[in-house]
Write a protein that holds these residues in place. Sequence first.
Motif, PDB file in Angstrom:
ATOM      1  N   ARG A  69     -55.052  51.977  19.490  1.00 55.90           N
ATOM      2  CA  ARG A  69     -53.859  52.162  18.891  1.00 55.90           C
ATOM      3  C   ARG A  69     -53.325  50.791  18.489  1.00 55.90           C
ATOM      4  O   ARG A  69     -53.022  49.732  19.399  1.00 55.90           O
ATOM      5  N   PRO A  70     -53.542  50.546  17.078  1.00 57.98           N
ATOM      6  CA  PRO A  70     -52.929  49.177  16.646  1.00 57.98           C
ATOM      7  C   PRO A  70     -51.336  49.027  16.745  1.00 57.98           C
ATOM      8  O   PRO A  70     -50.629  50.053  16.549  1.00 57.98           O
ATOM      9  N   LEU A  71     -51.107  48.131  17.725  1.00 63.99           N
ATOM     10  CA  LEU A  71     -49.380  47.802  18.094  1.00 63.99           C
ATOM     11  C   LEU A  71     -48.902  46.826  16.843  1.00 63.99           C
ATOM     12  O   LEU A  71     -47.785  47.263  16.568  1.00 63.99           O
ATOM     13  N   VAL A  72     -49.801  45.973  16.281  1.00 55.81           N
ATOM     14  CA  VAL A  72     -49.183  45.171  15.278  1.00 55.81           C
ATOM     15  C   VAL A  72     -50.214  44.462  14.646  1.00 55.81           C
ATOM     16  O   VAL A  72     -51.310  44.302  15.185  1.00 55.81           O
ATOM     17  N   GLN A 103     -54.794  54.676  14.577  1.00 53.95           N
ATOM     18  CA  GLN A 103     -55.791  54.522  15.537  1.00 53.95           C
ATOM     19  C   GLN A 103     -56.945  53.845  14.611  1.00 53.95           C
ATOM     20  O   GLN A 103     -57.077  53.891  13.507  1.00 53.95           O
ATOM     21  N   MET A 104     -57.713  53.001  15.696  1.00 54.57           N
ATOM     22  CA  MET A 104     -58.915  52.387  14.995  1.00 54.57           C
ATOM     23  C   MET A 104     -59.974  52.046  16.287  1.00 54.57           C
ATOM     24  O   MET A 104     -59.649  52.177  17.321  1.00 54.57           O
ATOM     25  N   CYS A 128     -54.049  45.718  19.574  1.00 55.53           N
ATOM     26  CA  CYS A 128     -54.051  46.903  19.979  1.00 55.53           C
ATOM     27  C   CYS A 128     -54.000  47.269  21.212  1.00 55.53           C
ATOM     28  O   CYS A 128     -54.228  46.540  22.116  1.00 55.53           O
ATOM     29  N   GLU A 129     -53.703  48.743  21.602  1.00 44.62           N
ATOM     30  CA  GLU A 129     -53.720  49.220  22.910  1.00 44.62           C
ATOM     31  C   GLU A 129     -54.885  50.027  23.094  1.00 44.62           C
ATOM     32  O   GLU A 129     -54.983  50.993  22.184  1.00 44.62           O
ATOM     33  N   VAL A 130     -55.650  49.898  24.269  1.00 48.88           N
ATOM     34  CA  VAL A 130     -56.822  50.731  24.518  1.00 48.88           C
ATOM     35  C   VAL A 130     -56.653  52.181  24.778  1.00 48.88           C
ATOM     36  O   VAL A 130     -55.601  52.263  25.470  1.00 48.88           O
ATOM     37  N   LEU A 131     -56.988  53.312  24.360  1.00 47.08           N
ATOM     38  CA  LEU A 131     -56.636  54.507  24.360  1.00 47.08           C
ATOM     39  C   LEU A 131     -57.484  55.325  25.526  1.00 47.08           C
ATOM     40  O   LEU A 131     -57.011  56.186  26.156  1.00 47.08           O
TER      41      LEU A 131
END
Length: 353
Positions: free
Chosen positions: A29-32, A119-120, A76-79
């Motif tokens: 999930r992109p955070l910034v 998401q990416m 990003c945050e790992v999902l």
Amino acid sequence: MKAMVLDGGTLALTDIAEPRPGVGQLITRPLVCGVCGSDLHAKDHSDHLCNLLHRAGFRGFMDPAKPVVMGHEYCCEVLESAAGFERGQRVVAQPFIAGPDGVELIGYSNRFNGAFAEQMLLQADAAFAVPDHVETDIAALTEPLSVAVHAVAESGADANCALAVFGCGPVGLFVITRLKALGYGPVLAVEPNAARRDMAARMGADIVAAPGDAGIEGWFDGLGLPLGLSDAMAQAPELKKRERAVLFDCVGKPGMLMAIGASAPIGATITVVGTCMETDPIEPAFFLQKALQLRFVFAYSPADFADAFAMISANPAALAPMITGSVGLADVDRAFASLSGGGSDIKLMVTPT
């Protein structure tokens, strides 16, 4: 999921399919994500930019006739836990990913969306876990800092050089920051915009000047590096305080190479980092008479990215002044307009979720 899609030169918030990770990929999930100058080029001059990259032999660049989701300066945050990364970890990664036809550039790929989305996918072996003491928006500066790390390394600059940076937008400011982090200097910053001259001083430039300032020649002369051939031939060796000069073109506009050449001491190296998208005539005989060297640098290596990440991890506060604002996903177009207008903003960050 929501994404800001570039299609036909227009940005629009659109629903697109969620990505599915393949082998060796992370779903995140992109955070910034920072807005890059290349993004501005891609929005307004996509045909030209794509034609240029394709002529240079990069097959993993986008087709301008198809939609693309930009964004390549991200944290990003790992999902989903995978490949040694745990769910919830923050990561940065080089924006390259393996596709069925070879390596593609995230943010300029029609197959893999960039970070202007909810998401990416990331290539796991190109990712780094962000330590707790590094703020998310600072971590996202790793990718653009990598460009400066590479440019400085390729320039041949060292502690025996006098250094000048022409253009104090994000690229030039990152170059200044990298030079000072290595302990190099003195560093001259040349920039027409007063706010950006102030920022250059904050980022460590030893002296700032406007283009055409008579003080530029005097500054080099004071270091024993004359701009003219006759003066250089008559220069007493004991007056030389630096062995040579290295200048960085971080502007990328027609006429800059000739202008910088005129401002360069004899025997200087000019490292071209800024992207000029137009034909730019130079006078080779002038460069020859002054024994000037031109070096063109592009992107960075995995080692450069790792060095940039290490530099940020060691002193994250050093880059904080460059972040001058943030917008949500729906306001990406407004951020593009602000940066294209040449105002005081340096680095605008997009928070997609």
